[in-house]
Every structure is written in C-alpha cells, then in structure tokens.
Write a protein that holds these residues in place. Structure first.
Motif, PDB file in Angstrom:
ATOM      1  N   GLY A   1       0.796  -1.224   0.000  1.00  0.00           N
ATOM      2  CA  GLY A   1       0.000   0.000   0.000  1.00  0.00           C
ATOM      3  C   GLY A   1       0.824   1.268   0.000  1.00  0.00           C
ATOM      4  O   GLY A   1       0.336   2.325   0.420  1.00  0.00           O
ATOM      5  N   ARG A   2       2.064   1.179  -0.487  1.00  0.00           N
ATOM      6  CA  ARG A   2       2.926   2.363  -0.509  1.00  0.00           C
ATOM      7  C   ARG A   2       2.398   3.399  -1.502  1.00  0.00           C
ATOM      8  O   ARG A   2       1.825   3.075  -2.539  1.00  0.00           O
ATOM      9  N   VAL A   3       2.637   4.653  -1.172  1.00  0.00           N
ATOM     10  CA  VAL A   3       2.154   5.781  -1.964  1.00  0.00           C
ATOM     11  C   VAL A   3       3.303   6.323  -2.806  1.00  0.00           C
ATOM     12  O   VAL A   3       4.368   6.654  -2.272  1.00  0.00           O
ATOM     13  N   LEU A   4       3.105   6.408  -4.112  1.00  0.00           N
ATOM     14  CA  LEU A   4       4.168   6.907  -4.984  1.00  0.00           C
ATOM     15  C   LEU A   4       4.383   8.393  -4.755  1.00  0.00           C
ATOM     16  O   LEU A   4       3.413   9.171  -4.752  1.00  0.00           O
ATOM     17  N   PRO A   5       5.633   8.840  -4.600  1.00  0.00           N
ATOM     18  CA  PRO A   5       5.903  10.272  -4.468  1.00  0.00           C
ATOM     19  C   PRO A   5       5.522  11.007  -5.750  1.00  0.00           C
ATOM     20  O   PRO A   5       5.735  10.507  -6.856  1.00  0.00           O
ATOM     21  N   LEU A   6       4.969  12.191  -5.612  1.00  0.00           N
ATOM     22  CA  LEU A   6       4.591  12.962  -6.788  1.00  0.00           C
ATOM     23  C   LEU A   6       5.794  13.253  -7.677  1.00  0.00           C
ATOM     24  O   LEU A   6       5.675  13.279  -8.912  1.00  0.00           O
ATOM     25  N   ALA A   7       6.963  13.467  -7.055  1.00  0.00           N
ATOM     26  CA  ALA A   7       8.166  13.765  -7.837  1.00  0.00           C
ATOM     27  C   ALA A   7       8.543  12.585  -8.731  1.00  0.00           C
ATOM     28  O   ALA A   7       9.023  12.775  -9.859  1.00  0.00           O
ATOM     29  N   PHE A   8       8.327  11.356  -8.247  1.00  0.00           N
ATOM     30  CA  PHE A   8       8.618  10.171  -9.044  1.00  0.00           C
ATOM     31  C   PHE A   8       7.675  10.088 -10.241  1.00  0.00           C
ATOM     32  O   PHE A   8       8.104   9.829 -11.374  1.00  0.00           O
ATOM     33  N   ILE A   9       6.384  10.298 -10.005  1.00  0.00           N
ATOM     34  CA  ILE A   9       5.410  10.248 -11.095  1.00  0.00           C
ATOM     35  C   ILE A   9       5.750  11.302 -12.145  1.00  0.00           C
ATOM     36  O   ILE A   9       5.705  11.047 -13.355  1.00  0.00           O
ATOM     37  N   GLU A  10       6.104  12.484 -11.689  1.00  0.00           N
ATOM     38  CA  GLU A  10       6.446  13.567 -12.610  1.00  0.00           C
ATOM     39  C   GLU A  10       7.687  13.228 -13.428  1.00  0.00           C
ATOM     40  O   GLU A  10       7.751  13.518 -14.634  1.00  0.00           O
ATOM     41  N   GLU A  11       8.671  12.587 -12.814  1.00  0.00           N
ATOM     42  CA  GLU A  11       9.892  12.214 -13.528  1.00  0.00           C
ATOM     43  C   GLU A  11       9.612  11.144 -14.582  1.00  0.00           C
ATOM     44  O   GLU A  11      10.130  11.210 -15.704  1.00  0.00           O
ATOM     45  N   VAL A  12       8.798  10.147 -14.222  1.00  0.00           N
ATOM     46  CA  VAL A  12       8.421   9.120 -15.196  1.00  0.00           C
ATOM     47  C   VAL A  12       7.664   9.754 -16.361  1.00  0.00           C
ATOM     48  O   VAL A  12       7.894   9.432 -17.534  1.00  0.00           O
ATOM     49  N   SER A  13       6.761  10.671 -16.047  1.00  0.00           N
ATOM     50  CA  SER A  13       5.990  11.354 -17.073  1.00  0.00           C
ATOM     51  C   SER A  13       6.888  12.120 -18.039  1.00  0.00           C
ATOM     52  O   SER A  13       6.660  12.111 -19.264  1.00  0.00           O
ATOM     53  N   ALA A  14       7.898  12.769 -17.511  1.00  0.00           N
ATOM     54  CA  ALA A  14       8.811  13.543 -18.359  1.00  0.00           C
ATOM     55  C   ALA A  14       9.546  12.633 -19.337  1.00  0.00           C
ATOM     56  O   ALA A  14       9.727  12.984 -20.516  1.00  0.00           O
ATOM     57  N   VAL A  15       9.988  11.459 -18.851  1.00  0.00           N
ATOM     58  CA  VAL A  15      10.660  10.507 -19.730  1.00  0.00           C
ATOM     59  C   VAL A  15       9.697   9.993 -20.794  1.00  0.00           C
ATOM     60  O   VAL A  15      10.047   9.867 -21.974  1.00  0.00           O
TER      61      VAL A  15
END
Length: 437
Positions: free
Chosen positions: A216-230
């Motif tokens: 049930g870990r919550v993904l950090p917003l910064a991680f989602i944003e970095e994946v999105s940029a790639v």
C-alpha cells in the motif's frame, strides 16, 4: 507446536453452544453467517453433525456469555458491503441504456470522475482488471507493441497477462523497489529503439498507486512527474493503475488531479477502499475514451441499465475522505499494536511503511509459513476462548508470500475489531513461545 500439528481442536459457536472439531482442510473452509440463527463458523454448507462425525469431534461445552465468535475479516477492502445511503441511491437511481450512452447516472459519474482527474472524458467499466485491459488496448493500436511496468505490479502479476492474451501486447518488467517505485535509469534502458525491426515497439509505461504488492505504498509525486517527463520525451503514454488512487490522495493530502495531471490515462476502482459494490472508471482524453468504448463492448463490458450500480459509486466518492481517514487510522493502530508486542520471536513489522490501508506482517521463523499462520488465526481453541472471553475472534488475513501475510483495513472493520485482532496475534505469538520452549 500447535502451528505445526496435523490436528488442532477448533470451536464453532451457535448461540450458547460450542462444538469442538478437529482441523479440516483450508480449501473446504468458508465463513458462513446466518442472520436468522446468528451462527458463525468456518464450515461449508455441510452441517456441524457431518463434520463432527467425519473428524471425530469431542464434546460440546457451554460458552459463558452465549455470544458468537467475532470474525475479523481483513483479507481485502473489496469485502465492504454497500451502506444504507448506497442502497437507497441504487433503488432510486435514474437509469437508461448505457450501450446507447443513455444512462444519466452513468454519465453523471463519468463527468464527475473526469473533472476530479482533470481529464477530458471518462468511462464506467465493470471492474479494475477490465479497466486496465481496456486502457492498454486503447493505447496499443498494433499487436506486438510493448508496455513497461513494475515486476510487482498488479497488472503484471494478477490480471492473467490479459494485455498479452487478448491484445497481443508484450510486457517489459522493471524491478519494483520496496516503496513501489523503480529505477528511472532502468526504465530508460528498457525503452526499445524505434528503428530496429527485431524488437517490439515500446508504447506504454504503467504505474500503480497505491502499490498493492509493496504494502500500500504511496508513490511520491516527484517520481510520477519524472516518469511522465521521460514518457513525453520518448513519445510514450503513461497509464496509472489507480485502483486505490483515493488512498494515495488522502495520504498525500492532495486532490486527485495533482497525481493524474502527469498521466495520459487512469483506472480507478470504486469497490475497494471507496466501498461501492461494483465498478471502476477509466479516464483520459476524448480520443482515448472513444477507443476505450469500442474495446469495452468487445470485452463484454457494455451494460444496459448500470446506473443502479453507478449510483452507489457516486455515494462512495462523496464519502471518500471519511472512508480513507477511517481505514488509514485503523491500519496504523493495527501496525502499532503488532509492533507493541515487543521483542517478538515470531512476527515483525515496519510501521513506517504503513502509508495507507494495507499492512504487511513478516514471519521471522523459517519453520512457520504464512499459510500455517493464517490457518491458526482463523481457529479458536478451547484455552483461547477461556482466556480471551468476549475478545475471542477468528482473524482472517491473507498469505502474501511464504513468510508474510497481508491485512487490509476497510470501512466494515471497527476499532473493536482491530483491538481483538491485535489480541489474537498476541495470543498466537504467546502460544508459539510457550510451545517452542
């Protein structure tokens, strides 16, 4: 040790009687509760007499307060029952034929979810598995295209590889870290060159938030944003398996749009922590939803008057914060209760990793498996009933690996249930310590 014995004395309670039977196979055991007789047991539809004869039962004894044994079922948050407000809304729902796109309640929930996610359009689907499959099919127009996803993701592990079975989409897994993220560098290396005819064409990157298999870990917003940029840099689409997205929003203290604005599509389940009986919603741009609508039809997801179930989903969304607050609070209480057992020779838990409503409990002893522990937690012995009295309970959690079990809090679990579950774990731990001397 009791956890290792082939036969354990169990109790089933009906009003003031206790039947003592021997251990029976797990695959035969299901909880049956009859509101008319207030009978709680782990029996199938075979009656107690048949079981007691088959398994050479002992005698009957009186249960002092005449109460049934509490069953604390923490296998999953999909176990919630629709509340009175949901049932009322379902009974009064305005409906129409959704295959013709004429169900007003369906259109209402689709509009609401699209607005929540900051996306152009949305589509109601029967389940999260279908929602994910439809999303991948809508993004991957050609067979042989590829999706990059975590090796512990629900989409990779628990949905039968539907994208491969049905859509001919090839999976490229990356290693999930314990917090549900993965290495951005590894992800970049897994993106295929577009000019090599020997290789599949990478089309989709998929994330999961909250991350089920990672507790049930919550993904950090910064991680989602970095994946999105790639993804944008390589002209790929980013799909979010947001089965428990509202749990992630509550944990982060942010609106859903703060997460989904980085994504091209999202699938959210209404029947997990939100507590509705049926349904998921996928969202994206209008072109994506147009394709998704066709795929929903071929997969059998087109329904005639589904506003009846969408009505419960609307109530669930309106109660989201209340439900998330309840579930997350009880998850912390349960985790801290297990941790408070002290220098535990049997169990261990990292409370800092409990970020939503899923709790992973690890087993430290190699001779005790998760299946053995979960079976014992479902049982009630005579000594246990005498010691715990009104607090005696059958606790139902799921084996997750050979050495870990998963517990999930949900809106049908009360504070008393959690207190009794902690006492149950404490009793089983004490039992283990006494019998291992």
């Amino acid at each position: 040790m009791a956890l290792l014995r082939n036969s354990v004395r169990l109790l089933t309670f009906k009003r003031s009687d206790i039947s003592i039977i021997n251990y029976y196979p797990f695959h035969e055991a299901v909880r049956t509760i009859s509101s008319s007789t207030r009978h709680t047991s782990l029996l199938t539809n075979k009656n107690v007499n048949e079981y007691t004869q088959k398994y050479h039962s002992g005698h009957l004894m009186h249960f002092e307060d005449g109460k049934d044994v509490r069953v604390v079922d923490m296998r999953s948050d999909v176990l919630t029952k629709p509340n009175k407000a949901m049932r009322k809304a379902m009974a009064e729902a305005e409906v129409g034929d959704d295959v013709f796109r004429e169900d007003p309640t369906i259109l209402k929930i689709e509009t609401k979810v699209a607005e929540m996610f900051g996306m152009e359009s949305a589509l109601f689907v029967p389940s999260g598995t279908m929602g994910n499959l439809i999303s991948i099919m809508a993004h991957c127009c050609n067979r042989g295209e590829e999706i990059i996803l975590g090796d512990q993701s629900h989409l990779f592990l628990f949905e039968q590889g539907g994208y491969a079975q049905v859509a001919g989409v090839h999976p490229m897994p990356v290693v999930n870290r314990k917090d549900g993220t993965f290495s951005i560098d590894e992800m970049k290396r897994k993106i295929r060159p577009i000019d090599d005819p020997h290789q599949p064409i990478t089309r989709v990157i998929s994330l999961e938030d909250t991350h089920n298999a990672c507790g049930g870990r919550v993904l950090p917003l910064a991680f989602i944003e970095e994946v999105s940029a790639v993804a944008k840099k390589h002209d790929l689409v980013l799909h979010m398996d947001g089965a428990r997205l509202m749990n992630a929003c509550y944990a982060l203290g942010c609106p859903p749009g703060d997460i989904t604005r980085h994504c091209d599509s999202v699938s959210m389940c209404l029947s997990k922590g939100l507590g509705a009986p049926i349904g998921s919603v996928i969202a994206g741009n209008k072109f994506f939803i147009e394709r998704a609508l066709r795929h929903r039809k071929v997969l059998g997801g087109g329904m005639r008057q589904p506003g009846i179930i969408a009505a419960a989903g609307l109530i669930a969304l309106s109660e989201s914060d209340m439900r998330m607050s309840h579930d997350h609070k009880l998850a912390k209480v349960f985790a801290e209760g297990i941790q408070a057992l002290g220098d535990n020779p049997l169990l261990e838990i990292d409370v800092t990793t409990v970020e939503s409503n899923i709790i992973m409990v690890n087993i430290k002893k190699s001779n005790i498996t998760a299946e053995m522990l979960t079976k014992r937690l479902r049982e009630v012995t005579v000594d246990e009933a005498q010691e715990l009295k009104n607090d005696v309970a059958k606790v139902v959690v799921g084996p997750w690996s050979v050495s870990s079990v998963r517990a999930v809090t949900h809106f049908d679990i009360s504070e008393t249930d959690i207190e009794n579950a902690i006492k149950k774990f404490a009793y089983v731990t004490k039992e283990y310590c006494q019998q291992s001397l």
